[in-house]
Design an enzyme around this catalytic site. Sequence first.
Site, PDB file in Angstrom:
ATOM      1  N   SER A 134      67.518  67.197  67.643  1.00 50.81           N
ATOM      2  CA  SER A 134      68.958  67.367  67.798  1.00 50.81           C
ATOM      3  C   SER A 134      69.631  66.024  67.593  1.00 50.81           C
ATOM      4  CB  SER A 134      69.287  67.900  69.200  1.00 50.81           C
ATOM      5  OG  SER A 134      70.677  67.861  69.455  1.00 50.81           O
ATOM      6  N   TYR A 147      69.689  66.942  78.669  1.00 47.94           N
ATOM      7  CA  TYR A 147      69.329  67.386  77.325  1.00 47.94           C
ATOM      8  C   TYR A 147      69.182  66.192  76.386  1.00 47.94           C
ATOM      9  CZ  TYR A 147      69.518  70.182  73.028  1.00 47.94           C
ATOM     10  OH  TYR A 147      69.219  70.767  71.816  1.00 47.94           O
TER      11      TYR A 147
END
Length: 249
Positions: A134, A147
């Site tokens: 990501s 995250y």
Amino acid sequence: MSSTDRPLAVVTGASSGIGAASARRLAREGFEVVCAARRLDRIEALAKEIDGRAIQCDVTSAEDVAALAEAVGDQVNLLVNNAGGAFGFEPVAEADLDAWRRMYEVNVIGVAAVTKSLLPALIAGEGQIIVMGSTAGQVAYEGGGGYVAAKHAVKAVVDTLRLELYDQPVRVCEIAPGMVKSEGFALTRFEGDQARAEAVYAGVAEPLTSDDIADIVAWVATRPAHVNIDRLTVRPRAQAAQHKVHRVQ
């Protein structure tokens, strides 16, 4: 090669979103796809659709990962480590540490566990490992601490693995998407709060889709064997950077 003489791909987190789209796209490229995920009903339907196989697997379960490795056999040509997720959006000062542990387990330990278990078969198949990272693994943002930390760790795992496998016939790639409006990602992050999930994409005319990322997975997977794509960062045109997003009023 598999018994059907198609190259064999394993896709984790294949029950929805990027995982399901990647499984479909790889099947169109001629792969026999092993669809691995927790939700057996979904992957059974997908496997039937694409003439693949369904194997129930929670990547945080050692028993499930071992069973996956046994089921796929001695030779694998492609592993797409896609299983992952974000849980919560609170500042570090208010961190839900149980959620942080869950994110680390599924995004980092899960990737390491599946890779470790399938690595002998990948070496035998002169295969490729694609890890779904990501842009959160490149740039921090407020509310994303757990995250962001997990995806930074994923990036480190990929880079370390590539160094350690430099003399083996296995390619290692990280695909790092930005804003993707995929099934369930934001909804999971906000614990089913539809309004908060929709607000993430509000005003963004064309966020990336799961099919966009699946196309990239297929492109990386079908490069010549001597070509390694170390890392591919992809964002929608509207997202110039993590904090710079064009939204139409």
